[in-house]
Design a protein around this motif. Structure first.
Motif, short mmCIF file in Angstrom:
data_model
loop_
_atom_site.label_atom_id
_atom_site.label_comp_id
_atom_site.label_asym_id
_atom_site.label_seq_id
_atom_site.Cartn_x
_atom_site.Cartn_y
_atom_site.Cartn_z
N ARG A 129 0.84 -1.20 0.00
CA ARG A 129 0.00 0.00 0.00
C ARG A 129 0.88 1.27 0.00
N CYS A 158 -8.97 5.02 4.81
CA CYS A 158 -8.89 3.65 5.33
C CYS A 158 -8.25 3.71 6.72
N CYS A 200 -4.41 1.62 6.39
CA CYS A 200 -3.30 2.16 5.59
C CYS A 200 -3.37 3.68 5.50
N CYS A 212 -10.07 0.16 2.93
CA CYS A 212 -9.95 0.22 1.48
C CYS A 212 -10.01 -1.16 0.86
N SER A 213 -9.93 -2.21 1.68
CA SER A 213 -9.73 -3.55 1.11
C SER A 213 -9.97 -4.61 2.19
FE LIG Z 1 -6.22 0.33 3.45
#
Ligand SMILES: [Fe+2]
Ligand SMILES: [Fe+2]
Lengths: 119, 517
Positions: B273, B401, B404, B434-435
């Motif tokens: 990231r 996020c 990260c 984010c993920s």
């Molecule tokens: Fe993230």
């Protein structure tokens, strides 16, 4: 899981609602319009009517996009935490069940960004 | 007792033995667990520290001698570069923005790496790893210093470099590399070694350091290139140390495997990231490109990393699961990153711009699956608008996020038209990611990440204005106040490259150097 630590490991969250001077955070994303690279974060008073966001805040945030002026808000589809949701424009954020750090998105059928690229 | 002086000169190996491990002793009146309080709590079991194989046999006196020689050469080149106005020889003034990104995003990490290795070097009961960590901690502070010295020359002529450390601790996107390292140095000593020693230095270094250094070489930046090469021999040592740590831990006890695997999974993703910044640097910020991000990922991770994980299979280690998602993102990462910086170009310590026609053609060629379809229309629109005096500056703060700290700019794996949203409820609070990988990292240690200093939230809490600011006065401009807090001067350090003072000065000075005026 708990954090592996040499002692008690407990801390207050850095972004609890009491830190925002009476506001709560609301995240808003516009589907299919990645010209805006990410959803937005806003601090709003919980008593603010939902309609005021659409009328007074979103134009400043999303108005740069040529699609924005073409939005028919009566046809917009809303998602809250990824699930279909219907806001009442005349009611406040609180009355609409929006809590601190909730995330909502709207989709505007027929509008798919610059040359249909979802930008 | 008299010391018996040896007449014979010691051989290299003996000398190393005497001057490193020979300096250690077994405590008699203090308990080992009091002297090394952090060594057990992560659950890693070490039975015999003497099994540690020293990956390089270097004694302290040899270290000083060798490094001093290297640095004498380095500073001679840096001086020559400065005296000859070497900065005017770079391909194009846009290049200097990669230097700004490097000094504010990466060099401060060298310093934190120094602190981290000093800390863990103190915590390991084995003399072998302690010495290795001590030397790496010295390498890292030297890297921070040589980078600051080489890049300080740019500060005399260009904007945005003036307060890089202040920037690192405050500017919204710099919280991405900063929080990455903060996460590592607040972990236990073994996790730090896996995070930085192995995942960062061994698995990902070729994707971080090398692109900047070869980018410098391609673009005529001798100063940056030279410190890169000077650091290279240290890097080789760091890579060896990183690999040795993994092997040592895994050989000591089978119970260590699941813990180490989880750390490798976590830190490969966390590191990747951070590499988002490198991806956009390679594809957008270097006037003369070295290779595309996608090509770099394929060579350095998929091929080289693939071979590494095949090698580690005998210990039971498998390729981190996130590699699948990264493979899906490689056609999109740099474009989504550059779009983000173009959006928020009013709040950065470097300039942004739209690629020109040739550069767009290069992007099309390198990214045939994604560029024309998903990104070109957006860029052409921005370019048209900029030409009409309506350059896009996004003034509304983005959602971040929690792990990260990157804005939610990444799309769903496999669908580049939809932003990827993930969320978790923890103790009455909502957290967003984010993920799946950032979400999983949070879920494993939520108490750690709920403390994150999220730049956007901090701004809304009122913590990012200069002291004495009253945000309740009529006409208060929060973004102007935030820029002041960042020590950025609006109109000089930020905004588009086109029309910037950097662009104007570079053209003028280069003209003076190459033409008769
Ligand atoms: Fe993230
Ligand atoms: Fe380093």
């Amino acid at each position: 899981m708990a954090v592996a630590a040499i002692g008690k490991y407990e801390f207050a969250p850095a972004d609890a609602i009491d830190k925002f001077h009476g506001a709560q955070l609301l995240y808003i994303g516009w589907e299919d319009h990645l010209l805006f690279c990410a959803p937005f974060a806003f601090p709003f008073p919980p008593s603010m009517p939902f309609g005021a966001i659409v009328e007074q805040v979103l134009p400043g945030a999303f108005g740069y996009h040529p699609d924005f002026a073409r939005i028919d808000w009566s046809k917009a589809e809303w998602l809250k935490s990824g699930k279909p949701w219907t806001p009442e424009f005349s009611k406040s954020l609180e009355e609409n069940g929006l809590r601190h750090k909730d995330v909502i998105r709207f989709r505007t059928p027929g509008l798919t960004g610059i040359k249909g690229s979802c930008s | 007792m008299d010391m018996q002086a040896s007449k014979k000169k010691l051989g290299l190996k003996e000398r190393y033995q005497v001057m490193t491990r020979g300096l250690d002793w077994t405590p008699s009146y203090q308990k080992m667990e009091d002297i090394y309080p952090y060594v057990a709590y992560e659950g890693i079991k070490i039975h015999d520290w003497d099994k540690w194989e020293d990956p390089f046999r270097l004694t302290m006196d040899a270290y000083w001698k060798y490094q001093a020689e290297k640095e004498r050469k380095l500073y001679a080149i840096i001086d020559a570069y400065a005296q000859n106005n070497g900065h005017l020889g770079v391909t194009d003034a846009r290049y200097i923005n990669t230097v700004k990104l490097f000094i504010s995003g990466i060099s401060p990490l060298e310093y934190v790496a120094h602190r981290g290795f000093t800390h863990v070097g103190r915590q390991f009961p084995g003399a072998g790893p302690r010495v290795a960590c001590l030397m790496q901690s010295l390498d890292e502070i030297r890297h921070a210093q040589t980078q600051v010295h080489s890049i300080s020359n740019y500060n005399k002529y260009y904007n945005g470099v003036h307060d890089f450390h202040h920037a690192h601790d405050r500017i919204w996107f710099l919280s991405v590399p900063k929080s990455f390292f903060d996460d590592a140095i607040t972990a236990g000593p073994f996790e730090f070694m896996v995070a930085i020693g192995f995942s960062f230095e061994y698995v990902l270094t070729n994707l971080l350091f090398v692109p900047f250094v070869s980018g410098a070489a391609y673009n005529g930046d001798m100063g940056t290139m030279t410190f890169g090469f000077s650091a290279q021999s240290d890097e080789a040592r760091h890579m060896t140390l990183g690999l040795e740590v993994i092997k040592f831990i895994l050989e000591q006890d089978p119970d260590n495997l699941p813990i180490v695997q989880r750390w490798i999974d976590k830190w490969t993703w966390r590191g990747y990231r951070v590499l988002t910044l490198v991806a956009m640097m390679m594809d957008y910020m270097l006037p003369k490109r070295t290779m595309s991000w996608k090509e770099a990922w394929e060579v350095y991770f998929e091929e080289n990393g693939g071979a590494l994980f095949k090698d580690l299979a005998r210990y039971g280690i498998t390729m981190p699961k996130c590699a699948e998602q990264i493979a899906l993102e490689k056609d999109h990462l740099s474009h989504q990153a550059w779009s983000t910086f173009y959006n928020y170009g009013a709040a950065t310590n470097f300039h942004t711009w739209m690629p020109d026609e040739d550069e767009m053609a290069w992007l099309t060629a390198k990214y045939p699956e994604s560029f024309d379809k998903h990104y070109r229309p957006r860029y052409e629109y921005w370019r048209e608008q900029a030409a009409k005096g309506n350059r896009f500056y996004n003034k509304t703060l983005p959602m971040l996020c929690q792990t990260c700290q990157i804005p939610l700019v990444f799309t769903e794996p496999g669908d580049p038209t939809k932003i990827c949203y993930r969320e978790v409820d923890f103790k009455d609070e909502k957290y967003h990611f984010c993920s799946d990988h950032c979400k999983a990292i949070f879920e494993h240690e939520p108490e750690k990440y709920v403390q994150a200093w999220m730049p956007v939230h901090q701004i809304y809490q009122g913590n990012c204005f200069p002291e004495g600011t009253d945000p309740t006065v009529e006409g208060f401009d929060p973004l102007a106040a935030v820029l002041k807090y960042y020590h950025l001067e609006h109109g000089r350090d930020n905004l588009d490259f086109e029309g910037s003072e950097d662009q104007k000065n570079f053209d003028e000075w280069r003209g003076m150097a190459t033409k008769n005026v």
